[in-house]
Design a protein around this motif. Structure first.
Motif, PDB file in Angstrom:
ATOM      1  N   LEU A   1       1.555  79.462  82.793  1.00 60.76           N
ATOM      2  CA  LEU A   1       1.886  78.161  82.214  1.00 60.76           C
ATOM      3  C   LEU A   1       0.756  77.162  82.415  1.00 60.76           C
ATOM      4  N   ARG A   2       0.102  77.222  83.547  1.00 62.52           N
ATOM      5  CA  ARG A   2      -1.066  76.354  83.756  1.00 62.52           C
ATOM      6  C   ARG A   2      -2.154  76.664  82.725  1.00 62.52           C
ATOM      7  N   ALA A   3      -2.405  77.953  82.531  1.00 67.56           N
ATOM      8  CA  ALA A   3      -3.433  78.349  81.568  1.00 67.56           C
ATOM      9  C   ALA A   3      -3.050  77.908  80.157  1.00 67.56           C
ATOM     10  N   ALA A   4      -1.782  78.037  79.822  1.00 65.39           N
ATOM     11  CA  ALA A   4      -1.313  77.617  78.497  1.00 65.39           C
ATOM     12  C   ALA A   4      -1.511  76.112  78.310  1.00 65.39           C
ATOM     13  N   ASN A   5      -1.274  75.336  79.364  1.00 69.03           N
ATOM     14  CA  ASN A   5      -1.460  73.892  79.261  1.00 69.03           C
ATOM     15  C   ASN A   5      -2.922  73.509  79.135  1.00 69.03           C
ATOM     16  N   LEU A   6      -3.779  74.154  79.896  1.00 70.42           N
ATOM     17  CA  LEU A   6      -5.216  73.855  79.774  1.00 70.42           C
ATOM     18  C   LEU A   6      -5.711  74.175  78.368  1.00 70.42           C
ATOM     19  N   ALA A   7      -5.264  75.302  77.826  1.00 68.68           N
ATOM     20  CA  ALA A   7      -5.666  75.676  76.474  1.00 68.68           C
ATOM     21  C   ALA A   7      -5.110  74.692  75.451  1.00 68.68           C
ATOM     22  N   THR A   8      -3.897  74.227  75.676  1.00 69.26           N
ATOM     23  CA  THR A   8      -3.274  73.274  74.759  1.00 69.26           C
ATOM     24  C   THR A   8      -3.996  71.933  74.783  1.00 69.26           C
ATOM     25  N   ILE A   9      -4.380  71.482  75.964  1.00 71.37           N
ATOM     26  CA  ILE A   9      -5.103  70.211  76.080  1.00 71.37           C
ATOM     27  C   ILE A   9      -6.440  70.293  75.340  1.00 71.37           C
ATOM     28  N   ASP A  10      -7.121  71.418  75.446  1.00 74.20           N
ATOM     29  CA  ASP A  10      -8.350  71.617  74.654  1.00 74.20           C
ATOM     30  C   ASP A  10      -8.034  71.565  73.162  1.00 74.20           C
ATOM     31  N   GLY A  11      -6.872  72.091  72.781  1.00 77.41           N
ATOM     32  CA  GLY A  11      -6.460  72.049  71.381  1.00 77.41           C
ATOM     33  C   GLY A  11      -6.207  70.630  70.901  1.00 77.41           C
ATOM     34  N   PHE A  12      -5.631  69.779  71.752  1.00 74.87           N
ATOM     35  CA  PHE A  12      -5.452  68.376  71.389  1.00 74.87           C
ATOM     36  C   PHE A  12      -6.806  67.713  71.130  1.00 74.87           C
ATOM     37  N   ALA A  13      -7.777  68.038  71.975  1.00 70.74           N
ATOM     38  CA  ALA A  13      -9.108  67.461  71.777  1.00 70.74           C
ATOM     39  C   ALA A  13      -9.712  67.923  70.453  1.00 70.74           C
ATOM     40  N   ALA A  14      -9.544  69.210  70.135  1.00 71.56           N
ATOM     41  CA  ALA A  14     -10.057  69.733  68.868  1.00 71.56           C
ATOM     42  C   ALA A  14      -9.412  69.028  67.684  1.00 71.56           C
ATOM     43  N   VAL A  15      -8.116  68.774  67.777  1.00 70.48           N
ATOM     44  CA  VAL A  15      -7.407  68.091  66.694  1.00 70.48           C
ATOM     45  C   VAL A  15      -7.867  66.641  66.582  1.00 70.48           C
ATOM     46  N   ALA A  16      -8.006  65.954  67.720  1.00 71.74           N
ATOM     47  CA  ALA A  16      -8.422  64.552  67.681  1.00 71.74           C
ATOM     48  C   ALA A  16      -9.785  64.394  67.020  1.00 71.74           C
ATOM     49  N   ARG A  17     -10.680  65.326  67.280  1.00 70.24           N
ATOM     50  CA  ARG A  17     -12.009  65.247  66.665  1.00 70.24           C
ATOM     51  C   ARG A  17     -11.964  65.414  65.151  1.00 70.24           C
ATOM     52  N   GLU A  18     -10.900  66.059  64.655  1.00 71.42           N
ATOM     53  CA  GLU A  18     -10.792  66.310  63.217  1.00 71.42           C
ATOM     54  C   GLU A  18     -10.008  65.238  62.465  1.00 71.42           C
ATOM     55  N   ILE A  19      -9.543  64.208  63.151  1.00 73.29           N
ATOM     56  CA  ILE A  19      -8.758  63.170  62.474  1.00 73.29           C
ATOM     57  C   ILE A  19      -9.545  62.525  61.325  1.00 73.29           C
ATOM     58  N   PRO A  20     -10.833  62.176  61.487  1.00 70.01           N
ATOM     59  CA  PRO A  20     -11.560  61.602  60.341  1.00 70.01           C
ATOM     60  C   PRO A  20     -11.573  62.526  59.123  1.00 70.01           C
ATOM     61  N   ASN A  21     -11.732  63.835  59.335  1.00 68.34           N
ATOM     62  CA  ASN A  21     -11.702  64.773  58.205  1.00 68.34           C
ATOM     63  C   ASN A  21     -10.316  64.833  57.576  1.00 68.34           C
ATOM     64  N   ALA A  22      -9.290  64.757  58.420  1.00 72.58           N
ATOM     65  CA  ALA A  22      -7.920  64.789  57.891  1.00 72.58           C
ATOM     66  C   ALA A  22      -7.633  63.534  57.073  1.00 72.58           C
ATOM     67  N   ILE A  23      -8.139  62.397  57.515  1.00 74.34           N
ATOM     68  CA  ILE A  23      -7.960  61.156  56.761  1.00 74.34           C
ATOM     69  C   ILE A  23      -8.685  61.240  55.427  1.00 74.34           C
TER      70      ILE A  23
ATOM     71  N   ALA B   1       2.894  76.572  76.362  1.00 74.02           N
ATOM     72  CA  ALA B   1       2.971  75.155  76.693  1.00 74.02           C
ATOM     73  C   ALA B   1       3.775  74.450  75.609  1.00 74.02           C
ATOM     74  N   ASP B   2       4.160  73.207  75.880  1.00 72.25           N
ATOM     75  CA  ASP B   2       4.896  72.385  74.911  1.00 72.25           C
ATOM     76  C   ASP B   2       4.584  70.935  75.238  1.00 72.25           C
ATOM     77  N   VAL B   3       3.630  70.368  74.525  1.00 69.69           N
ATOM     78  CA  VAL B   3       3.105  69.043  74.859  1.00 69.69           C
ATOM     79  C   VAL B   3       3.129  68.167  73.610  1.00 69.69           C
ATOM     80  N   THR B   4       3.498  66.897  73.787  1.00 69.48           N
ATOM     81  CA  THR B   4       3.466  65.952  72.677  1.00 69.48           C
ATOM     82  C   THR B   4       2.736  64.677  73.097  1.00 69.48           C
ATOM     83  N   ARG B   5       1.882  64.207  72.211  1.00 64.54           N
ATOM     84  CA  ARG B   5       1.281  62.888  72.331  1.00 64.54           C
ATOM     85  C   ARG B   5       1.336  62.212  70.968  1.00 64.54           C
TER      86      ARG B   5
END
Length: 502
Positions: free
Chosen positions: A238-260, A327-331
């Motif tokens: 579960l720790r590993a899943a959360n670390l991987a998920t947090i990296d995924g949030f960062a990847a998504v945040a970087r793509e927000i300008p492209n999504a817009i 993991a199951d994370v929301t922001r």
């Protein structure tokens, strides 16, 4: 993964491959039509002989996550102690039909994963009672290798179609458990009163051994309640899943300008899903990406809208590791990088509720306590904004619940092999029970103001905010294992600036 192909037409050669059923040896009833002037490939003696020759060695080791086999053995021992003297059967299941002759990717039943340590399509675990516990035998469908007609004719198990696969010997070596061919299961003497759990789909080759057998609610409940307490290996996953998920949030945040600019919500959903399949097994559930008026929609998995730079972006995402733990994370992020006054107002109230819920997760306390703590803060805030038709006390009463108009869902659940783990548990051990050391759970309050809800002040309509963290209960309290992501508005803005600057 099993692909379940029927034979493709080899039109350029004037013939067609016909799939032969691995159990019966008969042609598949859905085989493609062929030129009647040409023989079936499976009947051509020269072809069959030639296909059996000239094949070298191939790598067929079963890939199992480190520590998974030992953890599964311990899980079986715990299950054995709970159900001494009972014959226990747990099926992995098989991939489900998507359309015509295509199937969804296989994912093993979670109870099977917990007791075996890895997913094997069509496999069945049988635990027979013996003095001092149980003997475990895993029944699998052996792959069809060179020398077998099914090697080239069976699209489900033929290695020519799906690649080299682990067989009986390789699976037994990797999992340190007795393994037998699935064809022997029907003659294995499973008792009529055997307790059966796992996937409801009868495994291929199980024959009369499982056909028509009802799943045991008792076994499902015992497994579910055992899975409530995670061991050290599971917590590591579960720790590993959360670390991987947090990296995924960062990847998504970087793509927000492209999504817009062009890609919209699906660009962000696809970004996370690609990340999850790269670093883990898959997303642990359908990734939720909701911009603006879609953010209050609890299960907005269509993700077919645009991303509005002036609106909030609700992201509910989790990586499932190759072990099956997720993991199951929301922001909730401001797409522009900065919260508006109204957006921050809602986010701040949800943050206060979230912190109250986190503080109420303590060993020995009622499971309902963190739910009540979250709801009390939300009800008070909504009342202060003039959005409740009654007092806070009346809203929080059993016959009131007026605040739930804006949060109809719960605010937390068990987490593990399933995103909503342990759901076959009895009420008195789950919702009506107490929090215990070793549990893994989420806390996820939110406020969901739908754009068409006229009870909501106009400036708040279309705003949806959820904060969700993953926790492990310790002897003295809890540890938030997703805390690398900030939960306060200022922290979210600073995190976004740091992500986009990279």
């Amino acid at each position: 993964m099993t692909h379940h192909h029927d034979g493709p037409s080899l039109s350029g050669l004037g013939l067609t491959v016909t799939v032969v059923d691995w159990e019966s040896g008969m042609p598949n009833s859905r085989a493609t039509r062929r030129d009647p002037r040409m023989p079936l490939l499976s009947e051509a003696a020269g072809f069959t002989t030639w296909m059996a020759e000239g094949w070298g060695d191939a790598a067929r080791e079963l890939a199992v996550e480190p520590g998974a086999a030992a953890a599964a053995a311990d899980h079986r021992a715990r299950l054995s102690a709970e159900l001494a003297g009972e014959t226990l059967v747990i099926a992995a299941g098989r991939s489900q039909l998507r359309a015509n002759d295509t199937y969804f990717e296989f994912r093993a039943d979670s109870d099977f994963l917990w007791t075996v340590g890895t997913g094997i399509e069509d496999a069945v675990l049988v635990m027979r009672p013996v003095a001092g516990g149980h003997d475990a035998t895993l029944y699998i469908t052996p792959p069809a290798r060179p020398g077998s007609k099914a090697f080239h004719a069976d699209a489900n198990h033929g290695e020519l179609w799906v690649g080299p696969l682990a067989g009986v010997a390789e699976v037994a070596s990797a999992l340190d458990v007795a393994v037998r061919p699935i064809g022997e299961l029907a003659d294995a003497g499973i008792a009529d009163d055997a307790l059966i759990a796992g996937a409801a789909v009868v495994a291929r080759g199980a024959g009369a051994a499982l056909a028509g057998r009802a799943r045991s609610a008792r076994l499902a409940t015992v497994l579910s309640e055992l899975r409530q307490i995670k061991d050290a290996w599971e917590i590591g996953q579960l720790r590993a899943a959360n670390l991987a998920t947090i990296d995924g949030f960062a990847a998504v945040a970087r793509e927000i300008p492209n999504a817009i600019a062009a890609g919209g919500e699906r660009w962000l959903q696809g970004t996370f899903d690609r990340h999850a399949r790269t670093v883990g097994q898959a997303p642990g559930y359908a990734t939720i990406v909701g911009s603006g008026a879609h953010a209050p929609i609890l299960h907005w998995v269509r993700a077919d809208g645009e991303v509005d730079p002036a609106e909030l972006l609700l992201l509910d995402m989790g990586v499932e590791m190759r072990s099956g733990y997720t993991a199951d994370v929301t922001r909730t992020l401001p797409a522009s990088g900065t919260f508006s006054e109204a957006q921050r107002q809602v986010h701040d109230l949800v943050e206060r509720s979230h912190r109250a819920g986190l503080a109420a997760v303590q060993p020995g306390r009622l499971w309902a306590d963190f739910h009540a703590a979250c709801m009390e803060v939300l009800a008070e805030g909504l009342h202060d904004w003039g959005m409740l038709p009654v007092s806070v006390d009346e809203a929080l009463s059993a016959d009131g619940q007026h605040h739930r108009r804006y949060i109809v869902c719960g605010v937390g659940h068990h987490l593990g092999l399933d995103v909503h783990d342990c759901d076959s548990s009895r009420y008195e051990t789950y919702l009506g029970g107490t929090v215990q050391t070793g549990m893994a759970l989420t806390v996820e309050p939110g406020l969901y103001f739908h754009a068409w809800d006229e009870t909501v002040p106009p400036e708040l309509r279309g705003i949806g905010v959820r904060l969700e963290d993953d926790l492990v209960v310790t002897e003295t309290g809890n540890e938030v294992i997703s805390d690398a992501l900030p939960i306060d508005a200022a922290g979210v803005e600073a995190w976004m600036r740091g992500i986009t600057a990279r």
